[in-house]
Scaffold this active site. Structure first.
Site, mmCIF file in Angstrom:
data_model
loop_
_atom_site.group_PDB
_atom_site.id
_atom_site.type_symbol
_atom_site.label_atom_id
_atom_site.label_comp_id
_atom_site.label_asym_id
_atom_site.label_seq_id
_atom_site.Cartn_x
_atom_site.Cartn_y
_atom_site.Cartn_z
ATOM 1 N N ASP A 133 0.821 -1.209 0.000
ATOM 2 C CA ASP A 133 0.000 0.000 0.000
ATOM 3 C C ASP A 133 0.857 1.261 0.000
ATOM 4 O O ASP A 133 1.977 1.265 0.510
ATOM 5 C CB ASP A 133 -0.902 0.046 1.246
ATOM 6 C CG ASP A 133 -1.951 -1.051 1.259
ATOM 7 O OD1 ASP A 133 -2.195 -1.649 0.193
ATOM 8 O OD2 ASP A 133 -2.518 -1.303 2.336
ATOM 9 N N GLU A 134 0.293 2.328 -0.525
ATOM 10 C CA GLU A 134 1.004 3.609 -0.599
ATOM 11 C C GLU A 134 1.495 4.057 0.770
ATOM 12 O O GLU A 134 2.610 4.546 0.917
ATOM 13 C CB GLU A 134 0.071 4.661 -1.212
ATOM 14 C CG GLU A 134 0.743 5.981 -1.479
ATOM 15 C CD GLU A 134 -0.113 6.923 -2.304
ATOM 16 O OE1 GLU A 134 -0.013 8.139 -2.092
ATOM 17 O OE2 GLU A 134 -0.879 6.440 -3.163
#
Length: 282
Positions: A133-134
């Site tokens: 995930d970012e």
């Protein structure tokens, strides 16, 4: 682009055909391309017969025309490489950066930085095997040619690549270790959030407590499945959202970030057979 790498045969009695089909389990299209391009020779450049019996220690040289990666080059951050050889690299993605572009023209993702790093070494292929995930920082495995990419993809599918995450979660997790089994699906009230849902996809997270604080618990988690936001959803589900993860009910923090780190990856190297264990020291 021209792909080249060498491979040392590890046992007697194999053929090129059995290595590609049974040992490496490559896709039919890639095997066909290699055959048509007469891609396999010995160390002296002489073409080898695909059904000829090989001996342990023989060196196969692969050389073929194949796809290149098409990420735009970016020097936005220095790339932290935790492991690299001729076949793959393992690098650390910073928190707050997407793993890869989601639309044409993007040049500020982790893979743009990877492409820049490889380009500076005269290489034009690099593809991530998984993503994080970012808002999560940590290790990403990247294949340096299409053969290795196919092998690593299959290993990931077969749960042969073990990724360990470390998280700081709110409150005191009661048990020192355990398994969270709760299916995860989309949240119809929010475009990016996920939720535990009986109609969702099977999701299993194994965890162990590695540190305690009056208000927080440090845990290490291994994913048996790889659902979007899995660790974040699962710990929120048991009442212990990751510190700073306000999307899943945690208190906001001044940094507006959450404390999740993909800090360790381990697997048997698909080419050399070595056990690779890499930790993110950042």
């Amino acid at each position: 682009m021209n792909h080249t790498f060498s491979y040392v045969v590890m046992e007697d009695g194999l053929t090129i055909e059995t290595i590609l089909q049974q040992k490496w389990k490559l896709g039919k299209k890639l095997i066909h391309d290699l055959r048509m391009q007469k891609a396999v020779s010995d160390i002296n450049g002489e073409l080898l017969q695909w059904k000829a019996t090989l001996q342990k220690g023989d060196i196969l040289v692969f050389k073929w025309e194949g796809e290149a990666s098409n990420y735009l080059l970016s020097e936005q951050i220095p790339l932290y490489v935790a492991y690299e050889d001729d076949y793959l690299l393992i690098a650390s993605k910073p928190r707050g950066m997407a793993t890869h572009p989601n639309e044409a023209g993007q040049n500020h993702t982790f893979m743009n930085t990877v492409q820049n790093y490889l380009s500076n070494k005269g290489q034009s292929y690099g593809e991530h095997v998984h993503r994080i995930d970012e808002g999560t920082k940590g290790l990403v495995v990247i294949a340096k040619n299409p053969i290795v990419k196919g092998m690593l993809d299959r290993m990931l599918e077969n749960k042969e690549i073990v990724r360990t995450y470390e998280a700081l979660v709110e409150g005191q997790v009661k048990n020192n270790h355990g398994t969270i089994r709760a299916a995860i699906g989309s949240d119809r009230h929010h475009p990016t959030r996920r939720r535990v849902s009986p109609s969702g996809q099977l999701a299993i997270t194994h965890y162990e407590v590695v540190g305690r604080h009056p208000n927080f618990t440090k845990v290490q988690a291994i994913l048996e499945t790889g659902r979007t936001h899995q660790i974040r959803v699962h710990f929120a589900h048991i009442g212990h959202p990751i510190v700073g993860d306000d999307l899943y009910g945690a208190k906001k923090t001044p940094t507006k970030t959450y404390e999740l780190h993909a800090f360790k990856v381990q697997f048997v190297h698909p080419i050399t057979g070595e056990m690779i264990v890499v930790e993110d020291k950042r």
